[in-house]
Design an enzyme around this catalytic site. Structure first.
Site, short mmCIF file in Angstrom:
data_model
loop_
_atom_site.label_atom_id
_atom_site.label_comp_id
_atom_site.label_asym_id
_atom_site.label_seq_id
_atom_site.Cartn_x
_atom_site.Cartn_y
_atom_site.Cartn_z
N GLY A 167 43.55 -28.37 53.04
CA GLY A 167 43.91 -28.88 54.36
C GLY A 167 44.70 -27.90 55.21
O GLY A 167 45.01 -28.20 56.37
N SER B 58 41.24 -25.45 51.10
CA SER B 58 40.60 -26.14 49.98
C SER B 58 39.47 -25.35 49.34
O SER B 58 39.19 -25.52 48.15
CB SER B 58 40.07 -27.50 50.45
OG SER B 58 39.19 -27.35 51.55
N ASP C 182 30.60 -34.43 49.84
CA ASP C 182 31.07 -34.39 51.23
C ASP C 182 30.35 -33.36 52.08
O ASP C 182 30.49 -33.33 53.31
CB ASP C 182 32.58 -34.16 51.29
CG ASP C 182 33.01 -32.82 50.68
OD1 ASP C 182 32.14 -31.98 50.36
OD2 ASP C 182 34.23 -32.61 50.52
N ASN D 70 39.76 -25.40 58.71
CA ASN D 70 40.39 -26.66 59.11
C ASN D 70 40.79 -26.66 60.59
O ASN D 70 40.84 -27.71 61.22
CB ASN D 70 41.61 -26.95 58.23
CG ASN D 70 41.20 -27.34 56.83
OD1 ASN D 70 40.40 -28.26 56.64
ND2 ASN D 70 41.72 -26.65 55.84
N HIS E 221 32.52 -28.91 50.62
CA HIS E 221 33.14 -28.13 49.55
C HIS E 221 32.14 -27.80 48.45
O HIS E 221 31.40 -28.67 48.00
CB HIS E 221 34.31 -28.91 48.94
CG HIS E 221 35.40 -29.19 49.91
ND1 HIS E 221 35.46 -30.36 50.64
CD2 HIS E 221 36.48 -28.46 50.27
CE1 HIS E 221 36.52 -30.33 51.43
NE2 HIS E 221 37.16 -29.20 51.23
#
Length: 204
Positions: free
Chosen positions: A65, A28, A175, A94, A178
């Site tokens: 992801g 991502s 979040d 991840n 990112h």
């Protein structure tokens, strides 16, 4: 008319044939999660090439992801499709966020690197870090994978591509994982000098 169209196509073929492919294999962070893809660091990197009238074309093969295992499962197809001269690997975050085995991550990344080299591509590894709540021991094991691979396989390493971005709330999405659009140019500038060091070799 047919002859004219054919002549134009043939005239463009040498230019297309000379284009050198760079593949970004990431998650991502490289896919531009949460922002307009045009604002992402990979696209900004392509603009740098365009401004310098370079014949390099970047193919962004990043999937939000994705893990090191996912990248390994995809790499053969990507190598066959793009025939890249350089592969930039931005994977592993991840794996860490899911608490997966650092050694398995290392094995996956190592295999990706070796397959890229076997296909004739240069490789650059983009290092990542995970949040501190995963515990010091696991974090150390995770992050040490990148310098270990760099040393063992002689691969250029960008230590942490979110340096000067991750701890700046103004450059991160809500979040906290990112980067937003403001952080993307800093990532581009972080990666650029490392990539430049590979460009002369890509002509070999």
């Amino acid at each position: 008319m047919y002859s004219l169209v054919l002549a134009l196509i043939l005239g463009l073929m040498p230019v297309a044939a000379m284009a050198k492919s760079i593949v970004v294999l990431g998650d991502s962070i490289s896919a531009g999660y949460g922002i307009d893809v045009a604002q992402g660091w990979v696209n900004l990197l392509q603009k740098k090439f365009n401004q310098q009238h370079s014949d390099y074309v970047i193919s962004n093969e990043s999937i939000s992801g994705d893990t090191s295992a996912g990248g390994l499962a995809r790499i053969n197809q990507l190598l066959a499709r793009h025939k890249p001269v350089i592969v930039m690997i931005e994977l592993g975050a991840n794996d860490g966020l899911r608490g997966l085995s650092p050694q398995e991550m290392k094995s996956n990344l190592s295999e990706i690197i070796q397959r890229c080299r076997k296909a004739g591509a240069k490789v650059m590894l983009l290092g990542m870090k995970i949040p501190p709540n995963y515990g010091k021991r696991y974090i150390a094991m995770f992050y040490n994978i990148y310098p270990q691979l760099s040393a063992e396989l002689d691969v250029p390493l960008v230590p942490f591509i979110l340096e000067n971005v991750a701890l700046n709330p103004a450059m991160m999405q809500a979040d906290g994982l990112h980067p937003n659009a403001l952080g993307q140019p800093l990532i581009t500038e972080k990666v650029w000098p490392y990539l430049q060091s590979l460009l002369p070799k890509a002509h070999d």
